[in-house]
Design an enzyme around this catalytic site. Sequence first.
Site, short mmCIF file in Angstrom:
data_model
loop_
_atom_site.label_atom_id
_atom_site.label_comp_id
_atom_site.label_asym_id
_atom_site.label_seq_id
_atom_site.Cartn_x
_atom_site.Cartn_y
_atom_site.Cartn_z
CG ASN A 149 -0.25 -0.19 2.53
OD1 ASN A 149 0.68 -0.99 2.62
ND2 ASN A 149 -0.67 0.51 3.55
CD GLN A 179 -3.64 -0.11 -1.62
OE1 GLN A 179 -3.81 0.45 -2.71
NE2 GLN A 179 -4.03 0.43 -0.47
CB SER A 199 -11.13 -2.70 1.35
OG SER A 199 -11.75 -1.59 1.92
CB ALA A 200 -16.18 -1.65 -1.45
CG HIS A 201 -12.53 2.47 1.46
ND1 HIS A 201 -11.54 3.41 1.59
CD2 HIS A 201 -12.22 1.46 2.30
CE1 HIS A 201 -10.67 2.99 2.50
NE2 HIS A 201 -11.06 1.81 2.94
CB THR A 237 -28.75 -6.69 9.48
OG1 THR A 237 -29.59 -7.12 10.55
CG2 THR A 237 -29.60 -6.30 8.29
CB CYS A 322 -4.31 2.35 8.26
SG CYS A 322 -5.74 2.18 7.20
#
Lengths: 376, 376
Positions: A149, A179, A199-201, A237, A322
Amino acid sequence: MIYLDNNATTIMYEEVFQILQKYSTEIYSNPNSIHEFGVKADVAMEEARFKIAKIMGVMPYEIYFTSGATESINWAIKGTALSRKKIGKHILSSKVEHSATINTLSYLNNIGFDIEYVKTDDFGKVDIEDLESKIRNDTILVTFMFANNEIGTINPIKEIQEIIKRKNEKTLFHVDAVQAVGKVDFRLKDYKCDMASFSAHKFHGPKGIGFLYKKESTLIHPLITGGTQERGQRGGTQNVPSIAAMAKALELSIKELYEMDRIKTIRDELAKDLEDLGANIVTPLNNSTPNTISAFFEGLRGDVIVNALSDEDIYISTSAACSSKGTSGSRVLKELGYSNKAAEGMVRISLSSLTTGDEVQRFINILKNVLEFLRF
Amino acid sequence: MIYLDNNATTIMYEEVFQILQKYSTEIYSNPNSIHEFGVKADVAMEEARFKIAKIMGVMPYEIYFTSGATESINWAIKGTALSRKKIGKHILSSKVEHSATINTLSYLNNIGFDIEYVKTDDFGKVDIEDLESKIRNDTILVTFMFANNEIGTINPIKEIQEIIKRKNEKTLFHVDAVQAVGKVDFRLKDYKCDMASFSAHKFHGPKGIGFLYKKESTLIHPLITGGTQERGQRGGTQNVPSIAAMAKALELSIKELYEMDRIKTIRDELAKDLEDLGANIVTPLNNSTPNTISAFFEGLRGDVIVNALSDEDIYISTSAACSSKGTSGSRVLKELGYSNKAAEGMVRISLSSLTTGDEVQRFINILKNVLEFLRF
């Protein structure tokens, strides 16, 4: 604004947001409800699972929705550790992994697992021979990132996979593929790993959603227990709006992959421009995600450069978001043997398929002024 | 559409969605990025944390953002178990808890923890005397729900708290507060519990987001390790759009609480109408969340009623959505000693502050026709 921090997070594609909106405001039902309104949400969710599986070349029931890559990585690593501790407690990884991996391994180390780190080359690429020599009978898991990353270096995942299975076919292999998506043509069918985290974002989808690929034959403990969701392996959910949006983001990222040739050209020219401004390039241009370039300027702090550019509405990064707060310089560079000064000097520029050549040109012009000002 | 399944999930308030949109499409940055664009997201996130803390009457640093209540419950229970197993392995709960609790306790039981269930009365309310007799020196945790998701029964949380601390001040108390918010005036400052779990989509916020309240003095293991987010206690890029939206949803839910008097009146009248149609009311009207009513009709399956109403675009539930698929009847009713037939007959009608008296009247009229048809 010129946004060049796409390894930290990306803007959602317009079409992706429209899906998020549809399932947030119209079909907002709980996908586990048995009535027709619930079934509509369930159908959207399973279509998303099917789409993701199809793109990746795996089976839909091998895709588990999670709250993002950190949860996926925790699940893969802790789930393997807890389910196989009677077989062995030896886990292999590298020191340049994302903090989600590093700190999870450190947690396991504290509770009695034996964590060993495989050597890497000067760019953070896993040393295949060292890996081979370290796989033991009691090695239950090997976990590596597809691409770094912070500096973009790509690991030889296929070779790694082959070596692991040759040395110990029972050792599980997890790939942190965060990545990879949208930057290279990463399909799970091309890699026979047992687990992989997404990870979608990071590929123009929403935050707070991701998935774990887990091969059908890979049985590990769940991390989050609860209802019967996700075939009993992940309670809670399901976040249908974000799941449906993520599937669309993945689809569009793959469609837009041809843009990466253009981005690589821009990135490689940017490398020259940065060198002309005195930068030491850290990223291996011939073996990295094509959107990423990391570098440092002698005598200048990375955070000072980032902040000066920020004042000009241009956004780049020091190291990983992060771990960029409250720490001093790039952890990855320190692990690779760079000096503290180099690590503290690092800046990361990460483009996306939406980045234009004009934006990068404006960035380099302003960077030139910023550097002149700072070097005064 | 008449949506009467608000214990499963709720529609987002319009204002809540607008915030979700703003932070999804405009201020989409990673809140951990050090540049100004990142700081904007960080400020929004910390304002949300402050708002939630203020409403709840606790400190902002006692609020940890998670992917929802199931993660929060897992964290509270497993985090306590793993961090205190040297002190004790005894955990108390009840058999009518949500599956997030039940299955997490069952997981802990499998790995050597001693799980004991406190008796409840006929409505699922915790038996205080039985609780008192069961708290031991090695009881590390007590976990109960504020209100039952299936039938609405409210537990005497303050009394429970007092008894726990009187018997063993080291025992931690976790409250599953999922069904409290927006239905009763639940503020953490009124309950001195050590931990509490919340889920935004139960109070007109987004899915996939929630929080864990953890008292400053409560130190437990993290569930999801990674970056330095959430003061190092929960890794992963925070979902700022959903966090900001959740804070607004909480604010509006509290503002709209006065509607619950109206809803209780409607619910109590509905009880009479249901009895007139031959229903056996399960919910204790004088000690329950005012929006919830559960009942069964002799000789009729709950899922058949739910499906028949679904055809009329009216949505109610059999039992909890999280356990309604692939299972046979209400787990809670079975635990309370009802027959399998009663459990399989159960239907749950759950209103929200947005439900109108007219909707409920139309529901009861159509239910009357449906019952006549089914009883033919």
